[in-house]
Scaffold this active site. Structure first.
Site, PDB file in Angstrom:
ATOM      1  N   LYS A 189      -5.673   3.496  -8.704  1.00  0.00           N
ATOM      2  CA  LYS A 189      -6.046   2.083  -8.583  1.00  0.00           C
ATOM      3  C   LYS A 189      -7.073   1.953  -7.459  1.00  0.00           C
ATOM      4  CE  LYS A 189      -5.759  -2.067  -6.992  1.00  0.00           C
ATOM      5  NZ  LYS A 189      -7.028  -2.683  -6.593  1.00  0.00           N
ATOM      6  N   GLY A 242      -4.663   1.186   3.043  1.00  0.00           N
ATOM      7  CA  GLY A 242      -5.131  -0.198   3.091  1.00  0.00           C
ATOM      8  C   GLY A 242      -4.551  -0.903   4.294  1.00  0.00           C
ATOM      9  N   SER A 243      -4.371  -2.198   4.161  1.00  0.00           N
ATOM     10  CA  SER A 243      -3.968  -2.993   5.321  1.00  0.00           C
ATOM     11  C   SER A 243      -2.466  -2.876   5.580  1.00  0.00           C
ATOM     12  CB  SER A 243      -4.348  -4.454   5.094  1.00  0.00           C
ATOM     13  OG  SER A 243      -3.708  -4.920   3.929  1.00  0.00           O
ATOM     14  N   THR A 244      -2.086  -3.124   6.812  1.00  0.00           N
ATOM     15  CA  THR A 244      -0.684  -2.999   7.200  1.00  0.00           C
ATOM     16  C   THR A 244       0.182  -4.006   6.437  1.00  0.00           C
ATOM     17  OG1 THR A 244      -1.302  -2.117   9.349  1.00  0.00           O
ATOM     18  CG2 THR A 244       0.877  -3.118   9.204  1.00  0.00           C
ATOM     19  N   GLY A 247       0.868  -2.749   3.047  1.00  0.00           N
ATOM     20  CA  GLY A 247       1.775  -1.594   3.220  1.00  0.00           C
ATOM     21  C   GLY A 247       3.229  -2.043   3.347  1.00  0.00           C
ATOM     22  N   GLU A 265      -1.313   4.922   4.697  1.00  0.00           N
ATOM     23  CA  GLU A 265      -2.379   5.076   5.703  1.00  0.00           C
ATOM     24  C   GLU A 265      -2.904   3.677   5.960  1.00  0.00           C
ATOM     25  OE1 GLU A 265      -3.046   7.709   7.269  1.00  0.00           O
ATOM     26  OE2 GLU A 265      -2.252   9.307   6.000  1.00  0.00           O
ATOM     27  N   CYS A 300     -10.956   3.099   9.506  1.00  0.00           N
ATOM     28  CA  CYS A 300      -9.660   2.843  10.143  1.00  0.00           C
ATOM     29  C   CYS A 300      -9.504   3.589  11.463  1.00  0.00           C
ATOM     30  CB  CYS A 300      -8.552   3.229   9.192  1.00  0.00           C
ATOM     31  SG  CYS A 300      -8.787   4.883   8.537  1.00  0.00           S
TER      32      CYS A 300
HETATM   33  P1  NAD Z   1      -6.038  -4.088   1.348  1.00  0.00           P
HETATM   34  O1  NAD Z   1      -4.681  -3.764   1.857  1.00  0.00           O
HETATM   35  O2  NAD Z   1      -6.397  -5.495   1.161  1.00  0.00           O
HETATM   36  O3  NAD Z   1      -6.250  -3.411  -0.088  1.00  0.00           O
HETATM   37  C1  NAD Z   1      -6.107  -2.014  -0.289  1.00  0.00           C
HETATM   38  C2  NAD Z   1      -5.838  -1.785  -1.762  1.00  0.00           C
HETATM   39  O4  NAD Z   1      -4.578  -2.352  -2.087  1.00  0.00           O
HETATM   40  C3  NAD Z   1      -6.858  -2.432  -2.697  1.00  0.00           C
HETATM   41  O5  NAD Z   1      -7.060  -1.576  -3.795  1.00  0.00           O
HETATM   42  C4  NAD Z   1      -6.142  -3.704  -3.132  1.00  0.00           C
HETATM   43  O6  NAD Z   1      -6.545  -4.176  -4.387  1.00  0.00           O
HETATM   44  C5  NAD Z   1      -4.710  -3.227  -3.188  1.00  0.00           C
HETATM   45  N1  NAD Z   1      -3.693  -4.268  -3.028  1.00  0.00           N
HETATM   46  C6  NAD Z   1      -3.828  -5.501  -2.457  1.00  0.00           C
HETATM   47  N2  NAD Z   1      -2.639  -6.146  -2.512  1.00  0.00           N
HETATM   48  C7  NAD Z   1      -1.755  -5.306  -3.108  1.00  0.00           C
HETATM   49  C8  NAD Z   1      -0.371  -5.388  -3.433  1.00  0.00           C
HETATM   50  N3  NAD Z   1       0.366  -6.470  -3.159  1.00  0.00           N
HETATM   51  N4  NAD Z   1       0.222  -4.323  -4.023  1.00  0.00           N
HETATM   52  C9  NAD Z   1      -0.466  -3.213  -4.282  1.00  0.00           C
HETATM   53  N5  NAD Z   1      -1.787  -3.061  -4.007  1.00  0.00           N
HETATM   54  C10 NAD Z   1      -2.420  -4.108  -3.433  1.00  0.00           C
HETATM   55  O7  NAD Z   1      -7.042  -3.312   2.291  1.00  0.00           O
HETATM   56  P2  NAD Z   1      -8.626  -3.292   2.178  1.00  0.00           P
HETATM   57  O8  NAD Z   1      -9.107  -4.620   2.657  1.00  0.00           O
HETATM   58  O9  NAD Z   1      -9.061  -2.805   0.849  1.00  0.00           O
HETATM   59  O10 NAD Z   1      -9.005  -2.135   3.236  1.00  0.00           O
HETATM   60  C11 NAD Z   1      -9.056  -2.369   4.588  1.00  0.00           C
HETATM   61  C12 NAD Z   1      -7.792  -1.888   5.268  1.00  0.00           C
HETATM   62  O11 NAD Z   1      -7.550  -0.546   4.937  1.00  0.00           O
HETATM   63  C13 NAD Z   1      -7.897  -1.905   6.775  1.00  0.00           C
HETATM   64  O12 NAD Z   1      -6.736  -2.487   7.334  1.00  0.00           O
HETATM   65  C14 NAD Z   1      -7.980  -0.443   7.161  1.00  0.00           C
HETATM   66  O13 NAD Z   1      -7.522  -0.103   8.416  1.00  0.00           O
HETATM   67  C15 NAD Z   1      -7.201   0.196   6.095  1.00  0.00           C
HETATM   68  N6  NAD Z   1      -7.597   1.595   5.942  1.00  0.00           N
HETATM   69  C16 NAD Z   1      -6.790   2.566   6.456  1.00  0.00           C
HETATM   70  C17 NAD Z   1      -7.143   3.902   6.355  1.00  0.00           C
HETATM   71  C18 NAD Z   1      -6.278   5.001   6.908  1.00  0.00           C
HETATM   72  O14 NAD Z   1      -6.440   6.132   6.493  1.00  0.00           O
HETATM   73  N7  NAD Z   1      -5.373   4.719   7.832  1.00  0.00           N
HETATM   74  C19 NAD Z   1      -8.324   4.245   5.703  1.00  0.00           C
HETATM   75  C20 NAD Z   1      -9.126   3.233   5.197  1.00  0.00           C
HETATM   76  C21 NAD Z   1      -8.744   1.902   5.313  1.00  0.00           C
END
Ligand code: NAD
Length: 497
Positions: A189, A242-244, A247, A265, A300
Site C-alpha cells: 500500500k 508513517g506518522s506516530t 502507528g 517506523e 524522519c
Molecule cells: P501518514 O501516517 O499520514 O501515512 C503513511 C501511510 O499510511 C500512507 O500510505 C497513508 O495512506 C497510510 N494511512 C493513513 N492512515 C491510515 C490508517 N488509519 N491505517 C492504515 N494506513 C493509513 O504519514 P505520511 O504523512 O505519509 O508520512 C510522514 C510521516 O512518516 C512522518 O511522521 C515521518 O516521520 C514518518 N516517516 C518515518 C520513517 C521512519 O523510518 N521512521 C520514514 C519515513 C517517514
C-alpha cells in the site's frame, strides 16, 4: 535513454489508466478518484481510481490463498526466490531514470536525489535480501539428554506493507524484499500522494516475471481503506512507516482483530550535538546541514535539532545562516535546483504553521517564508528555515515538523546536551561531533535513540539496523534484524531416549 526521451515516455505513461493489482490481475479501482499532483506546479500528473474496502479485502484474501497454497513458501526453492529478487533488482536498474522521474514528480524531491540515491538503493535492497533467502535459520538448543530441540524460521504469512510519501519506492523495497525473501505474501500500500514509481515497478514485474497469483498485490488507496487491511484477519503482519498517530491506530487495530504482528517506523526529532572540540567543524556543519535539508527536510531521521556548545555557537550559527540563504529552491527536474517543493498542500500548511509557532518561541534567523516567486509561483516551496536560541521545551523543539525547519540551541556541558537531546517523546536517531573519544563513547551509550552517529551524521547501510526507540517505532528494518520480523520462530522437540 536521454532524459528528454524518458520524460516524454513518462508523460504518455501518466495518461494511461492506473489500476489495482489484485490476485495477479489489473482491476479498476472501485473507490473515489484521486488526482496525483506535481507539487512544483500544482498540475495533475495522473488521475487514479483508488481501491475501496472490498478491494482491500480481496487483496488480503488473494494473498492469504497464495500463502496457504505454499506455492511461494515451500514449493519455490530458496534459490528460485533469490532469483526473483535479483530479477526485480535488475528491472529497477534497467529502468532507473524512468523510476526516478516517477519518484521525483509527485514528491518534489530533486531528480538528482532520486537518480543517485533512492532508486539505485532500491535495487541494492532486493539484491541484499536475495542473498538472505538461505542464510537465516534457527539453532539447536542445549536441552536435557534424550531430546533434540531446534528452532525453525517460518514465514509469518500475509504482510500488509504500508509506506509514506517521502521515500516511496525505497520504503516499498525495504518491506517487499525481506517479506518475499522469507517466504511471505504481500499487499503493498503506497502513499496515495506518491504511488507512481511503485505502480510502474509492479507493471514491470507483472510483464517480465512469472509469479504466482496473489503473491504480490498492489493497493493504491487512502488511509481509511488501508485501515481495513490492518483489521483484516487475513493479514498476519503489518509493516508500517508513517506518522506516530497512524502507528498507534494500527496497534489498536491489531489488538482488536487477530493480534497481527506490527512493526512501526514512525516520526523523529533527532538531535545533533556539536562539542567545541569537534575536529573539523566546517566539515561537520556542511554534513549536518546537508542531511538536515536534503529531500527538503522531509526525512524522519534528519537532525532537526542542532545542540551547539557555547564556545562554537556563534560561528556555527553564522555558517548555517550563510548556507541556508544560498540554497536555490526550484523545479526538481532542473539541475540548477537545490531544494524542491514540499510534497503536498497539507504538509506545506503544517510546516508554515510550525514556522508561525516558532516565531513566537525563538529567534528566526533564516528563511521563514514560502519561496513562490517567478517560476516557483504555483509550487509548494519553503525556504530553508533556522531558529536560534530555541528553548528545549518549545513546540518546535519537541514536535516533528517534517520539513526544512531547523531548531538550534546552545548548551554548556555534556550533561546539559544529554538532557536536551533525550527530552522528547521521540528516539529515532542522534548525532555527536567531538574530538574526545571518551565523550563520544559516553554520549553514544547514554543517548536514548535507535541510531547514533559519531562524527558523521546520517550513515546508513543495509547491514546495519534502522529504527527508533520510544515513540519513534517498534522493531527494525534493514539487515538481519528485519528478517526476524518477517518470520515466526518455531521450537521443535524430538524425544529419542
Ligand atoms: P501518514 O501516517 O499520514 O501515512 C503513511 C501511510 O499510511 C500512507 O500510505 C497513508 O495512506 C497510510 N494511512 C493513513 N492512515 C491510515 C490508517 N488509519 N491505517 C492504515 N494506513 C493509513 O504519514 P505520511 O504523512 O505519509 O508520512 C510522514 C510521516 O512518516 C512522518 O511522521 C515521518 O516521520 C514518518 N516517516 C518515518 C520513517 C521512519 O523510518 N521512521 C520514514 C519515513 C517517514
Amino acid at each position: 535513454m536521454t532524459l528528454d526521451a524518458d520524460l516524454s515516455w513518462a508523460r504518455a505513461w501518466l495518461k494511461e489508466d492506473k489500476k489495482q493489482y489484485i490476485n495477479g490481475q489489473w482491476v479498476a479501482g472501485a473507490g473515489q478518484t484521486w488526482d496525483v499532483k506535481n507539487p512544483a506546479t500544482g498540475e495533475t500528473l495522473s488521475t487514479i481510481a483508488l481501491a475501496d474496502a472490498a478491494q482491500a479485502d480481496a487483496a488480503a484474501a488473494a494473498a492469504h490463498r497464495c500463502h496457504q497454497s505454499d506455492v511461494w513458501s515451500r514449493k519455490t526453492t530458496r534459490k528460485q526466490r533469490a532469483d526473483v529478487l535479483n530479477a526485480i533488482a535488475r528491472l529497477i536498474r534497467e529502468n532507473t531514470q524512468k523510476l526516478a522521474i516517477l519518484e521525483s514528480l509527485p514528491n518534489g524531491k530533486l531528480l538528482s536525489e532520486a537518480m543517485v540515491d533512492d532508486i539505485p538503493t532500491c535495487a541494492e535492497i532486493f539484491e541484499y535480501y536475495a542473498g538472505w533467502t538461505d542464510k537465516f535459520y534457527g539453532e539447536v538448543s542445549p536441552v536435557e539428554d534424550g531430546f533434540l530441540n531446534f528452532t525453525n524460521k517460518e514465514p509469518v504469512g500475509v504482510c500488509a506493507l504500508i509506506a509514506p510519501w517521502n521515500f516511496p519506492l525505497y520504503q516499498a523495497s525495504l518491506k517487499i524484499a525481506p517479506a518475499l525473501a522469507m517466504g511471505n505474501t504481500v499487499v503493498m500500500k503506497p502513499s496515495e500522494y506518491t504511488p507512481l514509481a511503485t505502480q510502474f515497478l509492479f507493471e514491470l514485474i507483472d510483464r517480465e516475471l512469472d509469479l504466482p497469483a496473489g503473491l504480490l498485490n498492489l493497493l493504491v488507496c487512502d488511509g481509511p481503506v488501508a485501515n481495513h487491511l490492518t483489521v483484516s484477519r487475513d493479514v498476519h503482519k503489518v509493516s508500517f512507516t508513517g506518522s506516530t498517530n497512524v502507528g498507534r491506530q494500527i496497534v489498536q487495530n491489531s489488538g482488536q482483530s487477530n493480534l497481527k504482528a506490527v512493526t512501526l517506523e514512525l516520526g523523529g526529532k533527532s538531535p545533533c550535538i556539536f562539542f567545541d572540540d569537534t575536529p573539523d567543524l566546517d566539515a561537520a556543519i556542511d554534513r549536518a546541514f546537508t542531511v538536515m535539508f536534503s529531500h527538503k527536510g522531509e526525512k524522519c531521521s534528519e537532525p532537526t535539532r542542532f545542540l551547539i556548545q557555547k564556545g562554537s555557537y556563534d560561528y556555527v550559527m553564522s555558517r548555517l545562516i550563510e548556507k541556508a540563504e544560498a540554497v536555490r529552491c526550484g523545479d526538481p527536474l532542473s539541475p540548477d535546483a537545490q531544494q524542491g517543493p514540499q510534497c503536498n498542500p497539507a504538509q506545506f500548511k503544517r510546516i508554515m504553521d510550525y514556522i508561525e509557532i516558532g516565531k513566537g518561541e525563538a529567534e528566526l534567523v533564516a528563511g521563514g517564508y514560502a519561496d513562490q516567486q517567478g517560476d516557483n509561483a504555483n509550487g509548494l516551496f519553503i525556504r530553508p528555515t533556522i531558529f536560534a536560541n530555541v528553548p528545549g521545551s518549545a513546540r518546535i523543539a519537541q514536535e516533528e515538523i517534517f520539513g526544512p525547519v531547523l531548531s538550534c540551541t546552545p548548551f554548556d556541558t555534556a550533561e546539559d546536551a544529554l538532557k536536551l537531546a533525550n527530552d522528547t517523546t521521540y528516539g529515532l536517531a542522534a548525532g555527536v561531533y567531538t574530538g574526545n573519544i571518551n565523550v563520544a563513547h559516553q554520549m553514544a551509550d547514554r543517548l536514548d535513540a535507535g541510531m547514533i552517529f559519531v562524527n558523521r551524521y546520517g550513515c546508513y547501510g543495509l547491514s546495519s539496523p534502522f529504527g527508533g526507540f520510544k515513540e519513534s517505532g517498534w522493531g527494525k528494518e534493514m539487515a538481519i534484524h528485519s528478517l526476524s520480523s518477517y518470520t515466526k520462530t518455531k521450537g521443535i522437540w524430538i524425544a529419542y531416549g
